[in-house]
Design an enzyme around this catalytic site. Structure first.
Site, PDB file in Angstrom:
ATOM      1  CB  SER A 270       6.739   8.486 -12.124  1.00 51.00           C
ATOM      2  OG  SER A 270       7.358   7.678 -11.042  1.00 51.00           O
TER       3      SER A 270
ATOM      4  CG  HIS B 171       3.283   5.363 -10.406  1.00 46.12           C
ATOM      5  ND1 HIS B 171       3.640   4.802  -9.198  1.00 46.12           N
ATOM      6  CD2 HIS B 171       3.316   6.308 -10.859  1.00 46.12           C
ATOM      7  CE1 HIS B 171       5.270   5.358  -9.561  1.00 46.12           C
ATOM      8  NE2 HIS B 171       5.010   6.141 -10.415  1.00 46.12           N
TER       9      HIS B 171
ATOM     10  NE  ARG C 272       9.066   3.854  -0.638  1.00 48.66           N
ATOM     11  CZ  ARG C 272       8.092   3.450  -2.348  1.00 48.66           C
ATOM     12  NH1 ARG C 272       8.497   4.695  -3.145  1.00 48.66           N
ATOM     13  NH2 ARG C 272       6.958   2.828  -2.249  1.00 48.66           N
TER      14      ARG C 272
ATOM     15  CG  ASP D 219       1.629   6.036  -2.406  1.00 52.00           C
ATOM     16  OD1 ASP D 219       2.362   7.400  -2.577  1.00 52.00           O
ATOM     17  OD2 ASP D 219       1.341   6.172  -3.924  1.00 52.00           O
TER      18      ASP D 219
ATOM     19  CG  HIS E 274       4.781  -1.823  -4.073  1.00 51.28           C
ATOM     20  ND1 HIS E 274       5.425  -2.618  -5.108  1.00 51.28           N
ATOM     21  CD2 HIS E 274       4.784  -0.783  -4.317  1.00 51.28           C
ATOM     22  CE1 HIS E 274       6.587  -0.784  -5.581  1.00 51.28           C
ATOM     23  NE2 HIS E 274       6.404  -0.093  -4.810  1.00 51.28           N
TER      24      HIS E 274
HETATM   25  C1  LIG Z   1       3.865   4.619  -5.353  1.00 51.26           C
HETATM   26  C2  LIG Z   1       3.338   3.928  -5.468  1.00 51.26           C
HETATM   27  O1  LIG Z   1       3.132   3.574  -6.973  1.00 51.26           O
HETATM   28  S1  LIG Z   1       3.380   3.080  -4.965  1.00 51.26           S
HETATM   29  C3  LIG Z   1       1.538   1.997  -5.312  1.00 51.26           C
HETATM   30  C4  LIG Z   1       0.421   2.925  -5.511  1.00 51.26           C
HETATM   31  N1  LIG Z   1      -0.862   2.216  -5.505  1.00 51.26           N
HETATM   32  C5  LIG Z   1      -1.612   2.037  -4.672  1.00 51.26           C
HETATM   33  O2  LIG Z   1      -1.739   1.530  -3.191  1.00 51.26           O
HETATM   34  C6  LIG Z   1      -3.046   1.469  -5.825  1.00 51.26           C
HETATM   35  C7  LIG Z   1      -3.605   0.123  -5.009  1.00 51.26           C
HETATM   36  N2  LIG Z   1      -3.570  -1.110  -5.154  1.00 51.26           N
HETATM   37  C8  LIG Z   1      -3.182  -1.966  -6.333  1.00 51.26           C
HETATM   38  O3  LIG Z   1      -3.842  -1.209  -7.128  1.00 51.26           O
HETATM   39  C9  LIG Z   1      -2.104  -2.438  -6.629  1.00 51.26           C
HETATM   40  O4  LIG Z   1      -1.105  -3.239  -5.529  1.00 51.26           O
HETATM   41  C10 LIG Z   1      -0.706  -2.148  -7.991  1.00 51.26           C
HETATM   42  C11 LIG Z   1      -0.900  -1.430  -8.259  1.00 51.26           C
HETATM   43  C12 LIG Z   1       0.188  -1.084  -6.955  1.00 51.26           C
HETATM   44  C13 LIG Z   1      -0.118  -3.552  -7.908  1.00 51.26           C
HETATM   45  O5  LIG Z   1      -0.685  -3.468  -8.854  1.00 51.26           O
HETATM   46  P1  LIG Z   1       0.038  -5.827  -9.396  1.00 51.26           P
HETATM   47  O6  LIG Z   1       1.663  -5.430 -10.042  1.00 51.26           O
HETATM   48  O7  LIG Z   1      -1.069  -6.005 -10.535  1.00 51.26           O
HETATM   49  O8  LIG Z   1      -0.177  -5.919  -8.053  1.00 51.26           O
HETATM   50  P2  LIG Z   1      -1.015  -7.790  -7.943  1.00 51.26           P
HETATM   51  O9  LIG Z   1      -0.807  -8.655  -8.930  1.00 51.26           O
HETATM   52  O10 LIG Z   1      -0.747  -8.183  -6.289  1.00 51.26           O
HETATM   53  O11 LIG Z   1      -3.029  -7.585  -8.587  1.00 51.26           O
HETATM   54  C14 LIG Z   1      -3.545  -8.915  -8.832  1.00 51.26           C
HETATM   55  C15 LIG Z   1      -4.786  -8.868  -8.112  1.00 51.26           C
HETATM   56  O12 LIG Z   1      -4.786  -8.219  -6.824  1.00 51.26           O
HETATM   57  C16 LIG Z   1      -5.858  -6.681  -6.638  1.00 51.26           C
HETATM   58  N3  LIG Z   1      -5.152  -5.930  -5.787  1.00 51.26           N
HETATM   59  C17 LIG Z   1      -3.687  -6.083  -6.032  1.00 51.26           C
HETATM   60  N4  LIG Z   1      -3.983  -4.506  -4.817  1.00 51.26           N
HETATM   61  C18 LIG Z   1      -5.444  -5.192  -4.589  1.00 51.26           C
HETATM   62  C19 LIG Z   1      -5.841  -3.873  -3.668  1.00 51.26           C
HETATM   63  N5  LIG Z   1      -4.210  -3.297  -2.738  1.00 51.26           N
HETATM   64  N6  LIG Z   1      -7.160  -3.783  -3.002  1.00 51.26           N
HETATM   65  C20 LIG Z   1      -8.101  -4.862  -4.205  1.00 51.26           C
HETATM   66  N7  LIG Z   1      -7.439  -5.201  -5.167  1.00 51.26           N
HETATM   67  C21 LIG Z   1      -5.890  -5.103  -4.539  1.00 51.26           C
HETATM   68  C22 LIG Z   1      -5.128  -6.193  -8.172  1.00 51.26           C
HETATM   69  O13 LIG Z   1      -6.305  -5.383  -8.966  1.00 51.26           O
HETATM   70  C23 LIG Z   1      -5.493  -7.811  -9.124  1.00 51.26           C
HETATM   71  O14 LIG Z   1      -6.921  -8.144  -9.461  1.00 51.26           O
HETATM   72  P3  LIG Z   1      -7.096  -8.849 -10.563  1.00 51.26           P
HETATM   73  O15 LIG Z   1      -6.690 -10.169 -10.536  1.00 51.26           O
HETATM   74  O16 LIG Z   1      -8.774  -8.478 -10.942  1.00 51.26           O
HETATM   75  O17 LIG Z   1      -6.602  -7.512 -11.932  1.00 51.26           O
HETATM   76  O1  LIG Z   2       7.722   0.997  -7.100  1.00 52.64           O
HETATM   77  C1  LIG Z   2       6.628   0.819  -7.935  1.00 52.64           C
HETATM   78  O2  LIG Z   2       5.926   0.449  -8.789  1.00 52.64           O
HETATM   79  C2  LIG Z   2       5.121   2.257  -7.470  1.00 52.64           C
HETATM   80  C3  LIG Z   2       5.813   2.760  -6.220  1.00 52.64           C
HETATM   81  O3  LIG Z   2       5.859   2.463  -5.252  1.00 52.64           O
HETATM   82  C4  LIG Z   2       6.798   3.925  -6.845  1.00 52.64           C
HETATM   83  O4  LIG Z   2       6.946   4.454  -7.507  1.00 52.64           O
HETATM   84  O5  LIG Z   2       7.790   4.842  -5.623  1.00 52.64           O
END
Ligand SMILES: CC(=O)SCCNC(=O)CCNC(=O)[C@H](O)C(C)(C)COP(=O)(O)OP(=O)(O)OC[C@H]1O[C@@H](n2cnc3c(N)ncnc32)[C@H](O)[C@@H]1OP(=O)(O)O
Ligand SMILES: O=C([O-])CC(=O)C(=O)O
Length: 473
Positions: free
Chosen positions: A272, A302, A357, A403, A348
């Protein structure tokens, strides 16, 4: 850069921020507005940037790895973002201050104990802690700017309730561009040096108008009756709560103050923030730029993850019942992974520890709703998920993010329409994106245009002698 160097720089910037605060406290009696203070800060900051570019402009800030090109640019230093910096182990610092520090330092509402987001915005923009009077003036200013044009109201009223609240939100914010001061000034030939003034006005209008947009969407979609008027004697979060119909619950108002403050900013690389900065760099006005932020925030990896967490918890409850055993919860988490889905609220892109947070929201829950059954489930999940993600061996960070905890707090007070949650996240995120947009226009940030390469050109490059093997610390 080593973490000890980073910590020392953080200490330096904290002490210079404190020095600035002290200097500022002495002039506080004059009751400067935010815009007046900003006008004082900008010339020196322009000189700082000029000096650093003149002296260090040709130095490297780190290598670029092929993995980063394919891997979402993780760890690639590519953006300047002044409001906040994210440490993988410690979490976010807003202008050098941790969440507990801002909870302590920022002004509160009378009788309240959570920071007012007005104060956080002042801090993000100036790097300084405002006085109570300055924060109150900001509340009044935003209340005075809060009305939205009639055609935007009509636009929202015509949206089918089946259109996701985030799509409605983005639509309405885009439409605010109709009255953009920046777009008009640009058409009238404003000088580059003056961009920040109209951008500031748009950013203030944007933040001020979001509660009326969010409140209208909520009431339209969930049939909650007419949107009440803004009360100019009350703070931003009270008015937001009132527009949603929850202002009589004082703890909910306090929750919103905390919620908006901690969701505001998370450095510049998240989708964002990055999207808003990118679109703003084309001199699209702050409404158009922030609409781009909202479209990114609406993605399930996100901001939408806060909706997904509640859906996931509810599905779990319907499958294994309430008060389920740890064994049953473990089985449910494993089934999520085996179905090729992510566990929402965990992991993350940058953080490698529990998100502070999350911890701040947990503290709030322990204080206000320790016996809430859904809070107990969230706590139970916290004890189980990290171990499973570690065992599964993929996620780099098995710990909860922001989240994982927000929905349970909103649900407790009766705001249980989870499709709406990301709208509240969006209201908060405007604070951080707006602060950076103002500075980008003040510092004459260039239009973003990183270099892209095709697979073939990449292969040619890495096979040629110019490419080197690098080890990322
Ligand atoms: C405000 C925010 O945006 S905070 C984030 C909110 N999003 C979520 O909670 C969704 C669940 N979490 C995720 O999908 C991820 O952890 C993300 C998108 C936040 C970060 O993604 P990345 O930086 O790519 O994470 P990472 O390097 O640890 O990923 C490696 C692998 O682990 C997996 N992984 C990471 N987190 C999770 C999870 N919570 N559950 C299952 N698998 C996961 C990824 O999907 C990826 O799999 P792949 O190799 O098959 O593609
Ligand atoms: O920092 C990030 O990648 C996602 C996040 O937690 C936010 O935007 O608040």
């Amino acid at each position: 850069m080593s973490s000890s160097i980073l910590r020392s720089i953080a200490r330096q910037s904290r002490s210079s921020a404190l020095a600035r605060s002290a200097r500022f406290a002495s002039t506080a009696a004059k009751q400067q507005t935010l815009k007046e203070r900003l006008a004082e800060l900008i010339p020196a900051e322009i000189e700082n940037v000029k000096a650093v570019r003149a002296e260090h402009g040709k130095k490297s800030f780190g290598p670029v790895l092929v993995d980063q090109l394919y891997g979402g640019m993780r760890g690639l230093p590519a953006l300047i973002w002044d409001g906040s910096v994210l440490d993988p182990d410690e979490g976010i610092r807003f202008r050098g201050k941790t969440i507990p520090e801002i909870q302590d330092l920022l002004p509160k509402a009378p009788g309240g104990s959570e920071p007012l987001p007005e104060g956080l915005f002042w801090l993000l923009v100036t790097g300084e802690v405002p006085t109570q009077a300055q924060v109150e003036a900001l509340s009044k200013d935003w209340a005075a700017r809060a009305a939205i044009p009639e055609f935007v109201e009509e636009l929202l009223d015509r949206c089918p309730p089946t259109l996701h609240p985030m799509s409605q939100f983005s639509l309405a914010v885009t439409a605010l561009n109709h009255d953009s001061t920046f777009a008009k000034a640009y058409q009238q030939g404003v000088s580059k040096k003056e961009y920040w003034g109209p951008a500031f006005e748009d950013c203030m209008d944007l933040i001020a108008k979001l509660p009326n947009i969010a409140g209208r969407i909520y009431r339209n979609v969930y049939g909650q009756g007419k949107v009440p008027a803004i009360d100019p004697t009350k703070d931003y979060s009270w008015n937001m709560a009132n527009l949603l119909g929850f202002a009589e619950k004082n703890d909910f108002v306090e929750l919103l103050r905390l919620y908006i403050t901690i969701h505001s900013d998370h450095e510049g690389g998240n989708v964002s923030a990055h999207a808003g900065k990118l679109v703003g760099s084309a001199l699209s006005d702050p409404f158009l730029a922030f609409a781009a932020s909202l479209n990114g925030l609406a993605g399930p990896l996100h901001g939408l993850a806060n909706q997904e967490v509640l859906l996931w918890l509810r599905k779990m409850q319907s499958k294994i019942g309430e008060n389920a055993t740890d064994e049953a919860v473990k089985e449910y988490v494993w089934s999520t992974l085996k179905n090729g889905q992510v566990v929402p609220g965990y992991g993350h892109a940058v953080l490698r520890k529990t998100d502070p947070r999350y911890s701040a929201q947990r503290e709030f829950a322990l204080k206000h709703l320790p016996n809430d059954p859904l809070f107990k489930l969230v706590a139970q999940v916290f004890n189980i998920v990290p171990g499973i993600l570690l065992e599964a061996g993929k996620a780099k960070n098995p710990w909860p993010n922001v989240d994982a905890h927000s929905g349970v707090l909103l649900t407790h007070y009766g705001l249980d329409q989870m499709n709406f949650y990301t709208v509240l996240f969006g209201v908060s995120r405007a604070f951080g994106v707006a602060a950076q947009l103002i500075w980008d226009r003040a510092l004459g940030a260039r239009m973003s245009s990183p270099w892209s390469r095709s697979y073939l050109t990449l292969i040619y490059h890495v096979r040629s002698s110019r490419a080197t093997q690098v080890v990322l610390y």
